[in-house]
Scaffold this motif. Structure first.
Motif, short mmCIF file in Angstrom:
data_model
loop_
_atom_site.label_atom_id
_atom_site.label_comp_id
_atom_site.label_asym_id
_atom_site.label_seq_id
_atom_site.Cartn_x
_atom_site.Cartn_y
_atom_site.Cartn_z
N SER B 21 43.27 39.00 43.49
CA SER B 21 44.29 39.78 42.77
C SER B 21 44.80 40.91 43.64
CB SER B 21 43.71 40.33 41.46
OG SER B 21 42.62 41.19 41.74
N THR B 22 45.96 41.42 43.28
CA THR B 22 46.55 42.50 44.06
C THR B 22 47.56 43.27 43.22
OG1 THR B 22 47.55 43.04 46.19
CG2 THR B 22 48.53 41.23 44.97
N GLU B 23 48.07 44.36 43.79
CA GLU B 23 49.16 45.10 43.16
C GLU B 23 50.47 44.62 43.77
OE1 GLU B 23 48.41 49.29 43.60
OE2 GLU B 23 46.38 49.12 42.79
N ARG B 31 48.81 49.36 39.57
CA ARG B 31 48.00 48.49 38.70
C ARG B 31 47.98 47.07 39.29
NH1 ARG B 31 49.37 45.87 33.22
NH2 ARG B 31 47.88 44.51 34.23
N ARG B 32 46.85 46.43 39.14
CA ARG B 32 46.68 45.03 39.49
C ARG B 32 47.58 44.22 38.57
NH1 ARG B 32 41.76 44.08 41.94
NH2 ARG B 32 40.96 45.99 41.01
N VAL B 35 47.40 37.82 39.74
CA VAL B 35 46.06 37.21 39.78
C VAL B 35 46.19 35.75 40.21
CG1 VAL B 35 44.05 36.54 38.39
CG2 VAL B 35 45.18 38.75 37.98
N ALA B 135 46.77 38.69 47.67
CA ALA B 135 45.92 38.20 46.58
C ALA B 135 44.98 37.12 47.10
CB ALA B 135 46.77 37.68 45.43
N ASP B 146 38.17 41.75 37.34
CA ASP B 146 39.47 42.03 37.97
C ASP B 146 40.56 41.16 37.35
OD1 ASP B 146 38.23 43.78 39.65
OD2 ASP B 146 38.26 42.46 41.42
N GLY B 150 43.74 42.34 35.38
CA GLY B 150 45.02 42.04 36.04
C GLY B 150 46.03 41.31 35.17
#
Lengths: 406, 406
Positions: B21-23, B31-32, B35, B135, B146, B150
């Protein structure tokens, strides 16, 4: 506070209809809560009633009596719905009719009883019976406002409609009242409507006129989607203004009566929505371009029932995503979403199933600031249409229904 | 504030499932919001999707891809639903799959896209594509929390369930997450669920397990009756914990897996209700004694959808008249109201269609003061039963849905 114009018009007298009322102390002090209608002999009466399986005792009795005779009297109490009251409730409704029959000198089956108010408590029968003679003593033709006030529960205002019209040189009157402000009130029950005309009309056509007009008025409104145990609507034609009886739909006068009755019934139904619990906006949901009327009705109700659409209107938020979603889950098969257009009044918010390119927040905000808004949906797959009336969902709806305890 | 126990359990790792996951800055900063799930080769995947005619672009693409291949990757963004976005929306969903396929070295059809968030705006495609490699770089097996975080939109908490169980001496895991707090959020869309196990199960039975358990979990909850454009639920069996593949419902292990999956799915579905918009009470509506399951389901939903029932529970008012009325208008034919019993937990409020004689306000008030209440209805006409989960209707529901403007 009710939405838009909700003033009582001049309530024209209907020849052959007399109204009496009194304070019977059914539940509250210092209020008119017992109303009697008297119809001239020869009047033709029709009724439609709730589809709720838990229909109230007076609904059972009224339906049975209507089968047996043309009613001469209606007796209506507010404060107690006589619903969920079992065999005692049935006996109390019958006892009310029996006592009024004795006092008025008619048969018990010529009386229809109606109750509205708290569900699940027995009628205070003694007080109700005691009130019948005082109510009869006040019978007069010019008392429609008293009747409208006397059938209110938590309505914030009396509701009435009245028109005069001419047929073959004779002036006729159509006057009616209604009550209701939620499909069910907190504990209080529901929608009642009484409409009378002095046109002479056969009983068969009175029934047909009522059925036809209820389907575009009282059967096309929703506040919270809850259907009451006591809903009833009565239409009477006394024939007391003279002229020959209308016995065929081919009679040119039938169409005129249908038009007038449609307007009166729509007005009475819409007044209930305008006085809807916590309502701040009056919304007309008009669906057109459908393959048949039923799917237009289903989609209109899907929009009108959606709590998300209703809260968006309360917030003056032209949220077309919520309207599209409500259209999408109405259960209509093979809907081509790319053919769907949505307008708020004259502003197109959705074109071919997506956001309208020339839509602006300013245009949306202008319409949403109004107290009365038409949501128009074109399904693009036929010629059928249907319309439903509703109101928004506000804090006050929750407040009224959560805080109320009579 | 969510109702009752909503804590995240220990989220056991599922062998064969990795999560990254990532922003990606789809809508919000910090925020994430992107996903990715990676499933081991040989995993069997099943999905169920919204019945809304206006289903979102990623739903169309996911359904099509599921027909063609067993997915290796899921890609989920929050902040934008990619719904009501027409051909551009479809192209964006496909482009997301194509880019991830290129980066991961699989076929485009082995990827399922999911979106949740605002309806009617185009995906910020460039930002989304830019986020895919970061991600992927974080893929690991111990990242279920997470993932749960997410995929949140306006959920107040991440939602998860996880169990371990033994079959023929092998320890298996079933872990899942969900999101959603209204059937549709303000503009935000809806309910997503992802459940994985490392039991080896044939694709046919994976589909059957999902369908069976969704019908007693995600298909039995309601907050406001609005069905979203983006609802999706995915179940994957990776088989990576070893053992022979379950290929028949007669395999004793099938029943164990069904039991575990049912518990996990019900928990994930009920968490959505517990986190329902403005919810202060969690209500189980259990209808029994029906002629068939459908009528039990219809009546349970009629009660669970009624704004009057929901506001009464918000107000801790044991208003049985509203419950009876909702039963009565559910559209079930030939209902004998005199056979109907209603309980709030162990307190009988309605006996044989009327008020229970030994019911007291104190007993009703005791149950209504609880945060979790079971409404049990016995129709007295058969052996069928069904259960629906819902929450009350509070000021905060209106506030959240009226005030929200992202």
């Amino acid at each position: 506070m009710a939405v838009g114009d909700v003033t009582m018009p001049q309530m024209h007298v209907v020849k052959g209809v007399k109204i009496g009322s009194t304070e019977a102390y059914v539940r509250y002090q210092n209020r008119r809560d017992l109303v009697i209608f008297e119809f001239a002999e020869g009047s033709n009466v029709a009724g439609v009633f709730t589809q709720n399986a838990f229909c109230a005792a007076p609904v059972h009795v009224s339906k049975a009596h209507l089968q047996l005779a043309n009613p001469r009297y209606l007796v209506i109490n507010t404060g107690n719905a006589n619903a969920g009251t079992g065999k005692i409730g049935m006996a109390n409704a019958e006892a009310t009719c029996a006592k009024l029959a004795e006092l008025a000198g008619v048969s018990k089956t010529e009386i229809l009883p109606f109750s509205t108010g708290v569900i699940g408590e027995q009628l205070p029968l003694a007080r109700l019976l005691t009130g019948l003679q005082p109510a009869l003593n006040t019978l007069k033709d010019d008392a429609w406002l008293d009747a409208a006030t006397g059938i209110m529960t938590t309505d914030t205002l009396p509701k009435g409609a009245s028109e005069q019209f001419e047929l073959d040189g004779i002036t006729y009157t159509m006057t009616g009242i209604s009550k209701g402000a939620g499909m069910i009130r907190p504990n209080m029950a529901t929608m009642l409507g009484y409409v009378a005309t002095d046109v002479p009309i056969s009983r068969e056509l009175v029934q047909q006129l009522l059925k036809t007009t209820v389907n575009v008025s009282f059967n096309r409104i929703t506040i919270d989607g809850d259907t009451s145990t006591n809903d009833s609507c009565i239409f009477v034609a006394t024939g007391q203004a003279g002229g020959t009886e209308i016995t065929s739909v081919d009679d040119a006068r039938y169409t005129v009566v249908l038009d007038v009755l449609t307007r009166v019934m729509k007005r009475l139904a819409q007044l209930i929505v305008r006085d809807g619990e916590g309502a701040t906006k009056f919304m007309t949901v008009a669906v057109e371009g459908g393959a048949d009327t039923q799917e237009c009705c289903d989609i209109a109700y899907s929009i009108a029932h959606s709590p998300l659409v209703k809260t968006a209107f309360f917030a003056s938020d032209p949220n077309w995503g919520r309207i599209l979603a409500a259209i999408g889950y109405a259960g209509v098969t093979n809907l081509d979403v790319e053919k769907i257009q949505v307008w708020l009044d004259d502003v197109q918010i959705c074109k071919d199933g997506g956001a309208a390119a020339d839509y602006t927040e300013e245009a949306g905000a202008r319409v949403m600031s109004q107290a009365e808004i038409t949501i128009r949906v074109d399904l693009g797959r036929g010629q059928a249409k249907d319309t439903v009336y509703t109101c928004d969902l506000s804090y006050d709806y929750v407040k009224i229904n959560a805080d109320y305890r009579s």
